[in-house]
Structures are given as C-alpha cells and as structure tokens.
Design a protein around this motif. Structure first.
Motif, PDB file in Angstrom:
ATOM      1  N   LEU A 155     -34.311  27.231 111.076  1.00  0.00           N
ATOM      2  CA  LEU A 155     -35.693  27.169 110.599  1.00  0.00           C
ATOM      3  C   LEU A 155     -35.875  25.829 109.910  1.00  0.00           C
ATOM      4  O   LEU A 155     -34.931  25.325 109.280  1.00  0.00           O
ATOM      5  N   ARG A 156     -37.058  25.247 110.017  1.00  0.00           N
ATOM      6  CA  ARG A 156     -37.333  24.003 109.315  1.00  0.00           C
ATOM      7  C   ARG A 156     -38.522  24.192 108.375  1.00  0.00           C
ATOM      8  O   ARG A 156     -39.621  24.557 108.810  1.00  0.00           O
ATOM      9  N   LEU A 157     -38.291  23.945 107.129  1.00  0.00           N
ATOM     10  CA  LEU A 157     -39.355  23.983 106.129  1.00  0.00           C
ATOM     11  C   LEU A 157     -39.910  22.575 105.929  1.00  0.00           C
ATOM     12  O   LEU A 157     -39.187  21.592 106.050  1.00  0.00           O
TER      13      LEU A 157
ATOM     14  N   LYS B 289     -28.034  32.787 107.118  1.00  0.00           N
ATOM     15  CA  LYS B 289     -27.328  34.008 106.765  1.00  0.00           C
ATOM     16  C   LYS B 289     -28.252  34.914 105.963  1.00  0.00           C
ATOM     17  O   LYS B 289     -29.199  34.423 105.326  1.00  0.00           O
ATOM     18  N   PRO B 290     -27.988  36.214 105.943  1.00  0.00           N
ATOM     19  CA  PRO B 290     -28.838  37.115 105.150  1.00  0.00           C
ATOM     20  C   PRO B 290     -28.939  36.688 103.685  1.00  0.00           C
ATOM     21  O   PRO B 290     -29.989  36.868 103.065  1.00  0.00           O
ATOM     22  N   GLU B 291     -27.890  36.118 103.149  1.00  0.00           N
ATOM     23  CA  GLU B 291     -27.923  35.696 101.746  1.00  0.00           C
ATOM     24  C   GLU B 291     -28.804  34.470 101.508  1.00  0.00           C
ATOM     25  O   GLU B 291     -29.029  34.072 100.361  1.00  0.00           O
ATOM     26  N   ASP B 292     -29.305  33.862 102.570  1.00  0.00           N
ATOM     27  CA  ASP B 292     -30.275  32.774 102.424  1.00  0.00           C
ATOM     28  C   ASP B 292     -31.696  33.296 102.223  1.00  0.00           C
ATOM     29  O   ASP B 292     -32.617  32.508 101.982  1.00  0.00           O
ATOM     30  N   THR B 293     -31.870  34.591 102.334  1.00  0.00           N
ATOM     31  CA  THR B 293     -33.186  35.190 102.133  1.00  0.00           C
ATOM     32  C   THR B 293     -33.687  34.887 100.727  1.00  0.00           C
ATOM     33  O   THR B 293     -33.013  35.185  99.740  1.00  0.00           O
ATOM     34  N   ALA B 294     -34.863  34.307 100.646  1.00  0.00           N
ATOM     35  CA  ALA B 294     -35.408  33.899  99.351  1.00  0.00           C
ATOM     36  C   ALA B 294     -36.787  33.290  99.553  1.00  0.00           C
ATOM     37  O   ALA B 294     -37.191  32.987 100.690  1.00  0.00           O
ATOM     38  N   VAL B 295     -37.476  33.110  98.459  1.00  0.00           N
ATOM     39  CA  VAL B 295     -38.658  32.255  98.455  1.00  0.00           C
ATOM     40  C   VAL B 295     -38.178  30.836  98.174  1.00  0.00           C
ATOM     41  O   VAL B 295     -37.463  30.600  97.197  1.00  0.00           O
TER      42      VAL B 295
ATOM     43  N   TRP C 136     -37.041  19.879  86.417  1.00  0.00           N
ATOM     44  CA  TRP C 136     -37.995  19.505  87.461  1.00  0.00           C
ATOM     45  C   TRP C 136     -39.403  19.845  86.994  1.00  0.00           C
ATOM     46  O   TRP C 136     -39.665  20.965  86.584  1.00  0.00           O
ATOM     47  N   ALA C 137     -40.301  18.872  87.102  1.00  0.00           N
ATOM     48  CA  ALA C 137     -41.616  19.002  86.478  1.00  0.00           C
ATOM     49  C   ALA C 137     -42.696  19.538  87.413  1.00  0.00           C
ATOM     50  O   ALA C 137     -43.615  20.228  86.975  1.00  0.00           O
ATOM     51  N   CYS C 138     -42.625  19.187  88.689  1.00  0.00           N
ATOM     52  CA  CYS C 138     -43.704  19.512  89.610  1.00  0.00           C
ATOM     53  C   CYS C 138     -43.204  20.466  90.678  1.00  0.00           C
ATOM     54  O   CYS C 138     -42.179  20.199  91.310  1.00  0.00           O
ATOM     55  N   TRP C 139     -43.954  21.538  90.902  1.00  0.00           N
ATOM     56  CA  TRP C 139     -43.537  22.566  91.852  1.00  0.00           C
ATOM     57  C   TRP C 139     -44.658  22.873  92.824  1.00  0.00           C
ATOM     58  O   TRP C 139     -45.837  22.934  92.432  1.00  0.00           O
ATOM     59  N   GLY C 140     -44.276  23.125  94.061  1.00  0.00           N
ATOM     60  CA  GLY C 140     -45.219  23.635  95.035  1.00  0.00           C
ATOM     61  C   GLY C 140     -45.160  25.154  95.050  1.00  0.00           C
ATOM     62  O   GLY C 140     -44.324  25.764  94.387  1.00  0.00           O
ATOM     63  N   GLN C 141     -46.064  25.755  95.824  1.00  0.00           N
ATOM     64  CA  GLN C 141     -45.980  27.204  95.987  1.00  0.00           C
ATOM     65  C   GLN C 141     -44.808  27.511  96.902  1.00  0.00           C
ATOM     66  O   GLN C 141     -44.342  26.650  97.618  1.00  0.00           O
ATOM     67  N   GLY C 142     -44.299  28.680  96.871  1.00  0.00           N
ATOM     68  CA  GLY C 142     -43.129  29.000  97.668  1.00  0.00           C
ATOM     69  C   GLY C 142     -43.473  29.419  99.079  1.00  0.00           C
ATOM     70  O   GLY C 142     -44.614  29.743  99.402  1.00  0.00           O
ATOM     71  N   THR C 143     -42.455  29.403  99.923  1.00  0.00           N
ATOM     72  CA  THR C 143     -42.578  29.918 101.280  1.00  0.00           C
ATOM     73  C   THR C 143     -41.410  30.869 101.520  1.00  0.00           C
ATOM     74  O   THR C 143     -40.266  30.547 101.215  1.00  0.00           O
ATOM     75  N   GLN C 144     -41.727  32.051 102.037  1.00  0.00           N
ATOM     76  CA  GLN C 144     -40.725  33.109 102.162  1.00  0.00           C
ATOM     77  C   GLN C 144     -39.867  32.888 103.409  1.00  0.00           C
ATOM     78  O   GLN C 144     -40.387  32.673 104.516  1.00  0.00           O
TER      79      GLN C 144
END
Length: 125
Positions: free
Chosen positions: A17-19, A86-92, A112-120
């Motif tokens: 997968l590519r984010l 792997k299943p353990e990579d499951t996360a936001v 870290w000061a600046c954050w984007g919204q997450g992607t599941q």
C-alpha cells in the motif's frame, strides 16, 4: 504547514500500500517530515521520517526493510510505501512535520508540531 494524508485501506497480509501526504508548502530543506501510527488501544508511535536538509530517512525497527519514505518536491508530497504488510501494521497512520528539533528527538511524538488527519490501514485476511 498543513498536511493531508490519504491512501489507506483494507489489504491482506503480504500486500502493499502507498500512503500520500500532501503539504501546503514546500518542505524540502525546511521541515522534517514523518509518519506515525496509532494501533487499536495503543499509543501513537514513530514509523519513519525524513530529515530536513539532507533527506536522510529514519525507520522504526518494526518496519525497516518493508517501508520506504520518499519526498516529491515538485508535488509537495511525501509518500510511505508499505510492502509485505502484516496484521500488526493495522493502525491509523498520520503524517507530521516539524521545522525545528534536534536529530535525537526525531522519534519522539511530542516533538512534532504539525499533524495531518489520519488514514486507516487495516491488514487482515
């Protein structure tokens, strides 16, 4: 800087997968850019980051050899290529940026000061 992450989804173990993380301004030379993740019932943790100026990548041991971070300056976009999931990579998954900070703190979420919204990202058979 504002960040917009995308590309998450449901995949099977072993898939790739590519984010993508689009930033509101050019980050090369000015910002460290990182990816973090937060699994179910877990604290947010460091995944990988690119150091400003020299673009050196840093990885968590759990993803080393499977994940690759890269930056496309022309598109103001940072990518996280994830292979052999792997299943353990499951996360936001969250992308983040910081303009300052010493190298030794690059894995520290609080630095870290600046954050984007997450992607599941869900890895399941």
């Amino acid at each position: 800087v504002q960040l917009q992450a995308s590309g998450g989804g449901l995949v099977q173990p072993g898939d790739s997968l590519r984010l993508s993380c689009v930033t509101s301004e050019r980050t090369a030379n000015n910002y460290d850019i990182g990816w973090f993740r937060q699994g179910p019932g877990k604290e947010r943790e460091f995944v990988t980051a690119l150091r400003r100026n020299n673009n050196t990548p840093y990885y968590a041991d759990s993803v080393k050899g499977r994940f690759t971070i890269s930056r496309d300056n022309a598109k103001n976009t940072v990518y996280l290529q994830m292979n052999n999931l792997k299943p353990e990579d499951t996360a936001v998954y969250y992308c983040a940026a910081r303009r300052t900070g010493i190298l030794s703190t690059i894995r520290d979420v609080a630095q870290w000061a600046c954050w984007g919204q997450g992607t599941q990202v869900t890895v399941s058979s």
